[in-house]
Design a protein around this motif. Structure first.
Motif, mmCIF file in Angstrom:
data_model
loop_
_atom_site.group_PDB
_atom_site.id
_atom_site.type_symbol
_atom_site.label_atom_id
_atom_site.label_comp_id
_atom_site.label_asym_id
_atom_site.label_seq_id
_atom_site.Cartn_x
_atom_site.Cartn_y
_atom_site.Cartn_z
ATOM 1 N N ALA A 1 0.806 -1.223 0.000
ATOM 2 C CA ALA A 1 0.000 0.000 0.000
ATOM 3 C C ALA A 1 0.837 1.270 0.000
ATOM 4 C CB ALA A 1 -0.941 -0.002 1.207
ATOM 5 N N ASN A 2 2.052 1.202 0.542
ATOM 6 C CA ASN A 2 2.899 2.397 0.579
ATOM 7 C C ASN A 2 3.493 2.746 -0.782
ATOM 8 O OD1 ASN A 2 5.014 0.539 0.241
ATOM 9 N ND2 ASN A 2 5.590 0.572 2.403
ATOM 10 N N GLY A 3 3.380 1.844 -1.740
ATOM 11 C CA GLY A 3 3.860 2.120 -3.085
ATOM 12 C C GLY A 3 5.363 2.232 -3.217
ATOM 13 N N THR A 4 6.098 1.768 -2.229
ATOM 14 C CA THR A 4 7.565 1.843 -2.279
ATOM 15 C C THR A 4 8.220 0.482 -2.374
ATOM 16 O OG1 THR A 4 7.776 1.844 0.149
ATOM 17 C CG2 THR A 4 7.571 3.991 -0.953
ATOM 18 N N GLN A 5 7.452 -0.579 -2.216
ATOM 19 C CA GLN A 5 8.017 -1.922 -2.334
ATOM 20 C C GLN A 5 6.967 -2.885 -2.854
ATOM 21 O OE1 GLN A 5 9.174 -2.011 1.781
ATOM 22 N NE2 GLN A 5 7.520 -3.398 2.340
ATOM 23 N N HIS A 6 7.438 -3.883 -3.577
ATOM 24 C CA HIS A 6 6.533 -4.897 -4.109
ATOM 25 C C HIS A 6 6.194 -5.920 -3.025
ATOM 26 C CE1 HIS A 6 6.662 -3.619 -8.275
ATOM 27 N NE2 HIS A 6 7.977 -3.519 -8.201
ATOM 28 N N VAL A 7 5.039 -6.554 -3.183
ATOM 29 C CA VAL A 7 4.665 -7.653 -2.302
ATOM 30 C C VAL A 7 5.584 -8.836 -2.591
ATOM 31 C CG1 VAL A 7 2.838 -9.278 -1.658
ATOM 32 C CG2 VAL A 7 2.247 -6.905 -2.240
ATOM 33 N N VAL A 8 6.103 -9.449 -1.545
ATOM 34 C CA VAL A 8 6.941 -10.638 -1.711
ATOM 35 C C VAL A 8 6.417 -11.753 -0.815
ATOM 36 C CG1 VAL A 8 9.001 -9.358 -2.357
ATOM 37 C CG2 VAL A 8 8.564 -9.831 0.052
ATOM 38 N N ARG A 9 6.701 -12.975 -1.222
ATOM 39 C CA ARG A 9 6.307 -14.132 -0.412
ATOM 40 C C ARG A 9 7.155 -14.214 0.842
ATOM 41 N NH1 ARG A 9 6.318 -19.675 -3.541
ATOM 42 N NH2 ARG A 9 6.249 -20.380 -1.380
ATOM 43 N N SER A 10 6.521 -14.675 1.916
ATOM 44 C CA SER A 10 7.241 -14.925 3.156
ATOM 45 C C SER A 10 7.157 -16.416 3.447
ATOM 46 C CB SER A 10 6.631 -14.114 4.305
ATOM 47 O OG SER A 10 7.262 -14.421 5.528
ATOM 48 N N GLY A 11 8.221 -17.142 3.139
ATOM 49 C CA GLY A 11 8.198 -18.591 3.321
ATOM 50 C C GLY A 11 7.160 -19.241 2.431
ATOM 51 N N GLU A 12 6.355 -20.104 3.026
ATOM 52 C CA GLU A 12 5.319 -20.810 2.271
ATOM 53 C C GLU A 12 3.999 -20.048 2.241
ATOM 54 O OE1 GLU A 12 5.769 -23.644 0.457
ATOM 55 O OE2 GLU A 12 7.842 -23.161 0.957
ATOM 56 N N GLU A 13 3.951 -18.931 2.922
ATOM 57 C CA GLU A 13 2.704 -18.159 2.981
ATOM 58 C C GLU A 13 2.359 -17.592 1.609
ATOM 59 O OE1 GLU A 13 0.902 -14.143 5.139
ATOM 60 O OE2 GLU A 13 2.960 -14.792 5.532
ATOM 61 N N ARG A 14 1.103 -17.737 1.218
ATOM 62 C CA ARG A 14 0.611 -17.182 -0.048
ATOM 63 C C ARG A 14 -0.406 -16.094 0.293
ATOM 64 N NH1 ARG A 14 2.777 -20.447 -4.441
ATOM 65 N NH2 ARG A 14 3.817 -22.158 -3.339
ATOM 66 N N PRO A 15 -0.088 -14.833 0.017
ATOM 67 C CA PRO A 15 -0.961 -13.746 0.471
ATOM 68 C C PRO A 15 -2.269 -13.605 -0.293
ATOM 69 C CG PRO A 15 0.899 -12.868 -0.744
ATOM 70 C CD PRO A 15 1.159 -14.333 -0.565
ATOM 71 N N ILE A 16 -2.403 -14.288 -1.435
ATOM 72 C CA ILE A 16 -3.681 -14.270 -2.168
ATOM 73 C C ILE A 16 -4.344 -15.618 -1.955
ATOM 74 C CG2 ILE A 16 -4.814 -14.015 -4.409
ATOM 75 C CD1 ILE A 16 -2.461 -12.292 -5.296
ATOM 76 N N GLY A 17 -5.336 -15.637 -1.081
ATOM 77 C CA GLY A 17 -5.960 -16.898 -0.701
ATOM 78 C C GLY A 17 -7.250 -17.207 -1.412
#
Length: 213
Positions: free
Chosen positions: A133-149
């Motif tokens: 949301a801050n527009g300064t960094q891309h979303v990245v995966r954290s381990g096996e977590e998938r942020p789009i469920g």
């Protein structure tokens, strides 16, 4: 299902309507509907479309390495349309529109985890990397977590310059809920019969998963 459709950078909702005409012809016969919105930021037309289609043209947020507050503003613009013209069962995005849709889904899940998801299904076509949301960094995966469920249909093109970004977006999606198709072409929505049929298939597959819950 009723879909909100988000165009790519330097185009508009009418252009995405044309780009997806082949897909929609089949999907609309199955009862699905599509509503197209414009981004809020005026833009120069994509080079290959200059002189071919009429404007005005829009971005959802500024292109470049760091759109900053423009991402949050795009969130608010899109959510205002959802509030006034929704609800929508699904979202369909092309290129920057796919990145915005993914960013919005991820941010909603992160900031309002107790609320129902914004959409039941998402269709990402030739998608770019989603932003925080801050527009300064891309979303990245954290381990096996998938942020789009939620259920997704991911359509990519092997010859697309954004292919690596499209694959990164795919990797953010829950594998058990993600349908996938590589049309093998460039940064476009193919309109030949074979690719159209396969794209419709993966979208309908995703819709079917969403309906079953």
């Amino acid at each position: 299902m009723r879909f909100l459709c988000l165009h790519g950078a330097g185009t508009n909702g009418e252009i995405l309507e044309i780009q997806t005409g082949g897909l929609r012809h089949s999907l609309e016969k199955n009862g699905h509907t599509f509503q197209f919105m414009n981004g809020k930021l005026g833009a120069k037309v994509e080079e290959e479309l200059e002189g071919v289609v009429d404007g005005p043209f829009y971005n959802h947020y500024a292109r470049g390495d760091s759109p900053g507050s423009g991402v949050a503003e795009a969130f608010e613009h899109t959510k205002a349309i959802i509030a006034t013209e929704g609800p929508f069962d699904g979202v369909l995005g092309f290129s920057q529109g796919a990145a915005l849709a993914a960013s919005l889904i991820i941010n909603h899940n992160k900031t309002r985890p107790a609320d129902p998801p914004l959409f039941r299904v998402a269709v990402f076509i030739c998608g770019a990397r989603p932003w925080e949301a801050n527009g300064t960094q891309h979303v990245v995966r954290s381990g096996e977590e998938r942020p789009i469920g939620i259920v997704t249909a991911n359509i990519v093109g092997k010859q697309d310059p954004l292919y690596p970004e499209s694959m990164e977006l795919y990797e953010l999606c829950e594998p058990s809920k993600a349908s996938f198709y590589d049309h093998g072409s460039k940064h476009m929505v193919p309109f030949d019969l074979k690719n159209t049929g396969e794209m419709v298939r993966v979208i309908e597959e995703a819709i079917g998963k969403a309906v079953k819950g």
